[in-house]
Design a protein around this motif. Structure first.
Motif, PDB file in Angstrom:
ATOM      1  N   ASN A 195       0.832  -1.193   0.000  1.00 20.51           N
ATOM      2  CA  ASN A 195       0.000   0.000   0.000  1.00 20.51           C
ATOM      3  C   ASN A 195       0.874   1.252   0.000  1.00 20.51           C
ATOM      4  N   ALA A 196       0.228   2.387  -0.136  1.00 20.13           N
ATOM      5  CA  ALA A 196       0.944   3.652  -0.245  1.00 20.13           C
ATOM      6  C   ALA A 196       1.585   4.084   1.060  1.00 20.13           C
ATOM      7  N   GLN A 197       1.307   3.391   2.153  1.00 19.35           N
ATOM      8  CA  GLN A 197       1.879   3.748   3.447  1.00 19.35           C
ATOM      9  C   GLN A 197       3.250   3.121   3.680  1.00 19.35           C
ATOM     10  N   GLN A 198       3.685   2.257   2.765  1.00 22.50           N
ATOM     11  CA  GLN A 198       4.985   1.622   2.916  1.00 22.50           C
ATOM     12  C   GLN A 198       6.059   2.452   2.217  1.00 22.50           C
ATOM     13  N   PRO A 199       7.154   2.766   2.911  1.00 22.75           N
ATOM     14  CA  PRO A 199       8.225   3.580   2.315  1.00 22.75           C
ATOM     15  C   PRO A 199       9.218   2.708   1.553  1.00 22.75           C
ATOM     16  N   ALA A 200      10.216   3.358   0.994  1.00 22.28           N
ATOM     17  CA  ALA A 200      11.340   2.667   0.359  1.00 22.28           C
ATOM     18  C   ALA A 200      12.588   3.514   0.568  1.00 22.28           C
ATOM     19  N   ALA A 201      13.731   2.867   0.547  1.00 16.81           N
ATOM     20  CA  ALA A 201      14.994   3.611   0.560  1.00 16.81           C
ATOM     21  C   ALA A 201      15.212   4.162  -0.846  1.00 16.81           C
ATOM     22  N   PHE A 202      15.537   5.454  -0.930  1.00 16.79           N
ATOM     23  CA  PHE A 202      15.799   6.094  -2.215  1.00 16.79           C
ATOM     24  C   PHE A 202      17.272   6.465  -2.256  1.00 16.79           C
ATOM     25  N   ILE A 203      18.020   5.839  -3.164  1.00 14.45           N
ATOM     26  CA  ILE A 203      19.476   5.962  -3.216  1.00 14.45           C
ATOM     27  C   ILE A 203      19.881   6.651  -4.516  1.00 14.45           C
ATOM     28  N   ARG A 204      20.652   7.732  -4.387  1.00 10.91           N
ATOM     29  CA  ARG A 204      21.169   8.474  -5.539  1.00 10.91           C
ATOM     30  C   ARG A 204      22.681   8.355  -5.562  1.00 10.91           C
ATOM     31  N   ARG A 205      23.249   8.059  -6.728  1.00  9.77           N
ATOM     32  CA  ARG A 205      24.696   7.880  -6.809  1.00  9.77           C
ATOM     33  C   ARG A 205      25.238   8.417  -8.127  1.00  9.77           C
ATOM     34  N   HIS A 206      26.364   9.135  -8.033  1.00  7.28           N
ATOM     35  CA  HIS A 206      27.143   9.528  -9.206  1.00  7.28           C
ATOM     36  C   HIS A 206      28.466   8.773  -9.159  1.00  7.28           C
ATOM     37  N   SER A 207      28.909   8.252 -10.292  1.00  8.88           N
ATOM     38  CA  SER A 207      30.226   7.621 -10.399  1.00  8.88           C
ATOM     39  C   SER A 207      31.073   8.468 -11.337  1.00  8.88           C
ATOM     40  N   TYR A 208      32.345   8.709 -10.924  1.00  9.11           N
ATOM     41  CA  TYR A 208      33.197   9.649 -11.633  1.00  9.11           C
ATOM     42  C   TYR A 208      34.438   8.972 -12.203  1.00  9.11           C
ATOM     43  N   LEU A 209      34.883   9.475 -13.359  1.00 10.76           N
ATOM     44  CA  LEU A 209      36.193   9.133 -13.867  1.00 10.76           C
ATOM     45  C   LEU A 209      37.200  10.069 -13.210  1.00 10.76           C
ATOM     46  N   PHE A 210      38.490   9.890 -13.518  1.00  3.97           N
ATOM     47  CA  PHE A 210      39.521  10.636 -12.808  1.00  3.97           C
ATOM     48  C   PHE A 210      39.610  12.106 -13.217  1.00  3.97           C
ATOM     49  N   ASP A 211      38.968  12.461 -14.316  1.00  2.69           N
ATOM     50  CA  ASP A 211      38.924  13.874 -14.685  1.00  2.69           C
ATOM     51  C   ASP A 211      37.634  14.517 -14.203  1.00  2.69           C
ATOM     52  N   ASP A 212      36.952  13.841 -13.259  1.00  2.00           N
ATOM     53  CA  ASP A 212      35.692  14.304 -12.668  1.00  2.00           C
ATOM     54  C   ASP A 212      34.521  14.250 -13.636  1.00  2.00           C
ATOM     55  N   THR A 213      34.683  13.552 -14.746  1.00  2.00           N
ATOM     56  CA  THR A 213      33.557  13.300 -15.636  1.00  2.00           C
ATOM     57  C   THR A 213      32.599  12.323 -14.964  1.00  2.00           C
ATOM     58  N   VAL A 214      31.321  12.607 -15.017  1.00  2.00           N
ATOM     59  CA  VAL A 214      30.320  11.677 -14.484  1.00  2.00           C
ATOM     60  C   VAL A 214      30.055  10.623 -15.547  1.00  2.00           C
ATOM     61  N   ILE A 215      30.320   9.370 -15.233  1.00  2.00           N
ATOM     62  CA  ILE A 215      30.082   8.301 -16.206  1.00  2.00           C
ATOM     63  C   ILE A 215      28.670   7.743 -16.058  1.00  2.00           C
ATOM     64  N   GLU A 216      28.123   7.781 -14.829  1.00  2.52           N
ATOM     65  CA  GLU A 216      26.758   7.306 -14.626  1.00  2.52           C
ATOM     66  C   GLU A 216      26.111   8.044 -13.465  1.00  2.52           C
TER      67      GLU A 216
END
Length: 234
Positions: A195-216
């Protein structure tokens, strides 16, 4: 595709963080790295200098390169503990699309006119859907084979390692976790929350290359009853 020196740097960083070398150990020589990766001296030097600048290696005149004894901070490992460690896990790729949503472009540090690939995957444990993951992958690192064979990206990190030589398990990341309540309707349905009363964990992630480019950039929803984080120093 990543530059050759970035591939060399990624591999060496993985070895350093994986414990293949201890503090104070003598590191590879320039000649060893040239032979191992079949690259030029300039490529090797650039990769080594990048690791020196991060404080991971030190050069000693006339002696060679060594693993730094100094630490810039205490390393920790995060363990995403499961409700049932013996569960039979499966991953299903639900869809793969090329998109250009301005919100996601901003997360990937892209501009209008650019695009990325949106991979939606559902992970199950003993047939129970436990995690829905939206992966937004830079187009340069996407393999078009997956458009005809979505199962190609059942393991995104393994495919990127095979295709590009980049180990995302060892790259720099930033990650935040919050409680999603209410859970968006589409995610709630796929996770089979009762039901709508059940929560979820919401996880946000950035992965970086060595020049600080975001790959994902990744957004994940995980069932509340399957979410637990353990932190250990290493």
């Amino acid at each position: 595709m990543p530059l050759k020196y970035q591939q060399v740097e990624q591999f060496l960083l993985y070895q350093l963080k994986n414990g293949d070398f201890k503090e104070g150990d003598k590191f590879y020589s320039e000649a060893e790295l040239k032979k191992r990766f079949d690259v030029s001296s300039a490529t090797v030097i650039k990769a080594i200098n990048a690791l020196v600048s991060k404080g991971l290696l030190v050069r000693q005149q006339g002696k060679g390169t060594f693993v730094s004894r100094a630490r810039r901070g205490q390393l920790v490992k995060f363990f995403d503990r499961e409700k049932d460690n013996d569960a039979d896990e499966t991953v299903t790729v639900l869809s793969i699309k090329r998109e250009s949503d301005p919100r996601i472009l901003a997360e990937l540090k892209l501009t209008a006119g650019d695009s990325y690939y949106h991979i939606i995957r559902l992970r199950r444990a003993n047939t129970v859907p436990v995690q829905l993951q939206h992966t937004y992958l830079m187009a340069d690192y996407f393999n078009p084979i997956a458009l005809k064979k979505p199962t190609y990206y059942e393991s995104v990190y393994e495919r990127i390692r095979q295709d590009s030589g980049i180990d995302l398990f060892s790259t720099q990341i930033d990650e935040t976790t919050a409680i999603a309540f209410p859970v968006p309707a589409a995610e709630r349905e796929l996770l089979q929350l009762e039901n709508a009363q059940q929560p979820a964990a919401f996880i946000r992630r950035h992965s970086y290359l060595f020049d600080d480019t975001v790959i994902e950039y990744v957004e994940s929803y995980k069932r509340w009853d399957y979410f637990e984080i353990q932190i250990k120093t290493v």
